[in-house]
Design a protein around this motif. Sequence first.
Motif, short mmCIF file in Angstrom:
data_model
loop_
_atom_site.label_atom_id
_atom_site.label_comp_id
_atom_site.label_asym_id
_atom_site.label_seq_id
_atom_site.Cartn_x
_atom_site.Cartn_y
_atom_site.Cartn_z
N LEU A 60 39.69 -15.69 -19.51
CA LEU A 60 39.57 -14.64 -18.52
C LEU A 60 38.82 -13.48 -19.14
N LEU A 61 37.96 -12.84 -18.37
CA LEU A 61 37.21 -11.69 -18.87
C LEU A 61 36.99 -10.70 -17.73
N SER A 62 37.29 -9.43 -18.00
CA SER A 62 37.05 -8.37 -17.04
C SER A 62 35.76 -7.65 -17.38
N SER A 63 35.02 -7.24 -16.36
CA SER A 63 33.88 -6.37 -16.60
C SER A 63 34.39 -5.01 -17.09
N ALA A 64 33.53 -4.26 -17.77
CA ALA A 64 33.97 -2.99 -18.37
C ALA A 64 34.48 -2.01 -17.31
N ASP A 65 33.86 -2.01 -16.13
CA ASP A 65 34.30 -1.08 -15.09
C ASP A 65 35.50 -1.58 -14.30
N GLY A 66 35.97 -2.80 -14.61
CA GLY A 66 37.15 -3.34 -13.95
C GLY A 66 36.92 -3.87 -12.55
N VAL A 107 31.94 -16.35 -21.34
CA VAL A 107 31.09 -15.71 -20.34
C VAL A 107 30.90 -14.27 -20.79
N ALA A 108 29.97 -13.53 -20.15
CA ALA A 108 29.72 -12.16 -20.60
C ALA A 108 29.19 -11.31 -19.45
N PHE A 109 29.52 -10.02 -19.51
CA PHE A 109 28.96 -8.99 -18.64
C PHE A 109 28.16 -8.02 -19.48
N THR A 110 27.12 -7.40 -18.90
CA THR A 110 26.50 -6.26 -19.55
C THR A 110 27.46 -5.08 -19.51
N ALA A 111 27.22 -4.09 -20.38
CA ALA A 111 28.13 -2.94 -20.48
C ALA A 111 28.21 -2.17 -19.17
N ASP A 112 27.11 -2.16 -18.39
CA ASP A 112 27.13 -1.45 -17.11
C ASP A 112 27.64 -2.32 -15.96
N SER A 113 28.07 -3.55 -16.28
CA SER A 113 28.62 -4.50 -15.30
C SER A 113 27.62 -4.92 -14.23
N HIS A 114 26.34 -4.78 -14.51
CA HIS A 114 25.31 -5.13 -13.54
C HIS A 114 24.87 -6.59 -13.64
N ARG A 148 28.89 -21.34 -27.55
CA ARG A 148 30.27 -20.92 -27.78
C ARG A 148 30.44 -19.44 -27.44
N GLY A 149 29.87 -18.54 -28.23
CA GLY A 149 30.02 -17.11 -28.00
C GLY A 149 28.81 -16.53 -27.28
N LEU A 150 29.07 -15.53 -26.41
CA LEU A 150 28.02 -14.83 -25.68
C LEU A 150 28.32 -13.34 -25.69
N ARG A 151 27.30 -12.53 -25.98
CA ARG A 151 27.51 -11.08 -25.91
C ARG A 151 26.17 -10.37 -25.72
N PHE A 152 26.10 -9.51 -24.69
CA PHE A 152 24.93 -8.66 -24.48
C PHE A 152 24.96 -7.50 -25.46
N ASP A 153 23.78 -7.01 -25.85
CA ASP A 153 23.74 -5.79 -26.65
C ASP A 153 24.11 -4.61 -25.75
#
Length: 317
Positions: A60-66, A107-114, A148-153
């Motif tokens: 489970l993963l939440s976007s930064a803005d929830g 899975v991954a979200f950008t920091a701005d959740s866009h 395996r791992g995913l992360r936006f800058d």
Amino acid sequence: VLERRWPAMRTSIDTPIAFDGNLERYALPQPGGRISLRRFSDNLELANFPPPADSETLTLLSSADGRFLAGRFSHGETWLWLIAPDRVGDPPRPVLKLTGEEKLSEVAFTADSHLFVAPAGPGELVFYDLTGSAPRQTARWSGLPVVRGLRFDPAGQRLAVTSAADAVMEIRETGTGRLLRKLSQSAGVTGVDWSPDGTELATGSEDFQVRIWDAETGVLRHVLEGHQNVAVRPLYHPGGQLLATAGWDAVLRFWAPVSGRLLFNGPACHDWQRFSTDGSRLGVANYDGAVEVYRVAASKAVRMLAPKTRENAQLLY
């Protein structure tokens, strides 16, 4: 400093949990498989809803803005829900369903959740724009290693992709998919995180080590040794002067990234943790099943001196 603790919320160390960026809400599976969305301040359950097709929740993963909650499930699907405001009994609304993802991938979200990215099959990633009324597919990449791992800058301009099966990390340009850097490691690469300024990355590895890389050159800056089992997930503090790492040895460790020095050991934690966006708190899924929030003490370094890199990395590209 421990601020809040809700005991016995998780049934096993593998039970996933999703913290939102402000550590106001969290979501986790409950006995029977249903997913519970709860409020941190009083542990009030805001919603309780079933996973799709009676399957086990893997991630489970939440976007930064929830606003969004993503989940991966054992029957080969990834779902994305839109989270309602804090109205009790108002369940999240499903807005996206994907099939065919790699079982162990993130899975991954950008920091701005866009923007949202998820595996769509072996060596494939699919991207969705979340700024409209419904998710809109914007790109699909293929020919990747087993993800395996995913992360936006932090700026959302680059995506780090790690592979446990192929023991590599790739850095790709988000807009085009162009390969910027490919680095090999001596063992499978698990989780990855970017420093807040985007100049370095930290990777966990199946050889029990954590590595810190220069994002521009691919030079290996530090090898962090201390975990007694697989290092699963590194996590930078938003201030950049602290790196938390968790692994199968059930100890959350805190390091100084600039020097590679171990600072102290934290609570028993296997995998799931998140700093709040402002860096003032840390959410932890404790090894004993509890969900905890810690207050992070503020500090400011006057000057940091770093030793030379101790190991040369093999640069593939």
